[in-house]
Design an enzyme around this catalytic site. Sequence first.
Site, short mmCIF file in Angstrom:
data_model
loop_
_atom_site.label_atom_id
_atom_site.label_comp_id
_atom_site.label_asym_id
_atom_site.label_seq_id
_atom_site.Cartn_x
_atom_site.Cartn_y
_atom_site.Cartn_z
N PRO A 83 0.83 -1.21 0.00
CG PRO A 83 -0.97 -1.61 1.45
CD PRO A 83 0.33 -2.21 0.96
CB CYS A 84 1.45 3.60 -2.68
SG CYS A 84 -0.15 4.07 -3.40
CD GLN A 85 -3.22 3.66 0.68
OE1 GLN A 85 -2.25 2.94 0.82
NE2 GLN A 85 -4.43 3.18 0.41
#
EC number: 2.1.1.37
Length: 435
Positions: A83-85
């Site tokens: 996940p890149c958030q």
Amino acid sequence: MELFAGGGGLAMAVGRAGFRPLLYSEVATRACETLEANGAKERGDEEWIPDPGGPVPLVKGDVRTLDMNYLCGKVDVLAGGPPCQPFSLGGIAKGDEDKRNMFPEMFRAVREIQPKAVICENVVGLRRKSFEPYFQYILRELSYPYLKRDPDSTWQEHDALLRSYDAGLRDGRSSDPSGGHELYDVVATTVNAADYGVPQIRNRVIIVAFRRDLGVDVEEFKRSVRPTHSYAALVHSMRKGDYWERHREIRGHAVPDHVRERVMAGLPKQVAFDTEEASRLPWRTFRDALAGLEGEPPLPQDLWSYLDRKEHRLGGVTNHIGWPGARIYKGHTPNELDRPAKTVKAGVHGVPGGESVMLTDDRVRDASVPGGWRYKHRYMTVRETARVMTFPDSWVLEGPRGEQMRQLGNAVPVLLGEFFAKAVANALDNARSTR
């Protein structure tokens, strides 16, 4: 093996490169439904390895509870986009302090299954100056994944340990008891997906690691993943007329003269087109995607009478559904057909920058704008967005429109993933050892 499988973009890409999937892991309910609609099967608690051509086991839920040891020694490639958030410009950018940072789970997977190679995709925000020290730490931790971080230590303290070990290996003070079986050579490449044939400007970081005992030629791998397409080649193709002629042949009619004139007038007066550029293919545009990149039929564009959120089966493809209410204004400008699309984001309507809006070839009289004509705009359909992400029309997306768009925005463009997966396959095939 695929962690953080999402809507299946990277998983599909690695499969196209010739690898047989052994396991998918995903937490989002709608993404799991999409994976199941395309051949995955919920695994449950029983661990099993699929037969060739059989359904792919899918483990639903938090990856932190997943035991992967039963696959140790059986996995050629571990793939995933954590996940890149934590690192995205669109998020709050807490980076390593964000609980959504799943890189530690990638490292745990490497320790447990000892894959021959790792492919990891993430946002280019990871390369921002403020995150660069942590990015280098990620690369070092992937190089020496068995040097596990103490839960009570900071990443900076662990990084110091990794640095010391790395320096010791280089000058002979440290030893590797595994004979390279647990060490990895890591290559990080910052890419624009458009430079690899994807009809979209999408800047990302691709991290690839090879198990050191295999003897992969890392320098040759770096050469093999150089860009294949360029903006200069697209400009050259437009000026020669090849681009416009191709679309006349596909559609059976020419792009309107007023569109061609507007696009040509906006091209730079000079653009470098040296020998290296001449060897590359033109960037693919949004118009190329809608016309069909891999044998798909052109998508119907005259949706003005169908902006009613209903599936009319226009063109015989699913998810090509008109959506009302698109707006353009300062800071929220639309995609243009004769450029690669803007980065597809995990939003629906209100994403900043107008990434879900497109400017069409159709125009109407409007005395309030220069020239007296205004080009009409509308929301992109889910299928048009999938084309921009190079998903085939046969790929089923589950959930309401918002969830489908979110899956696409979070995915790896299939052609980009396939390019790197094939390069990994070739590197492994050519390695001096395939243990």
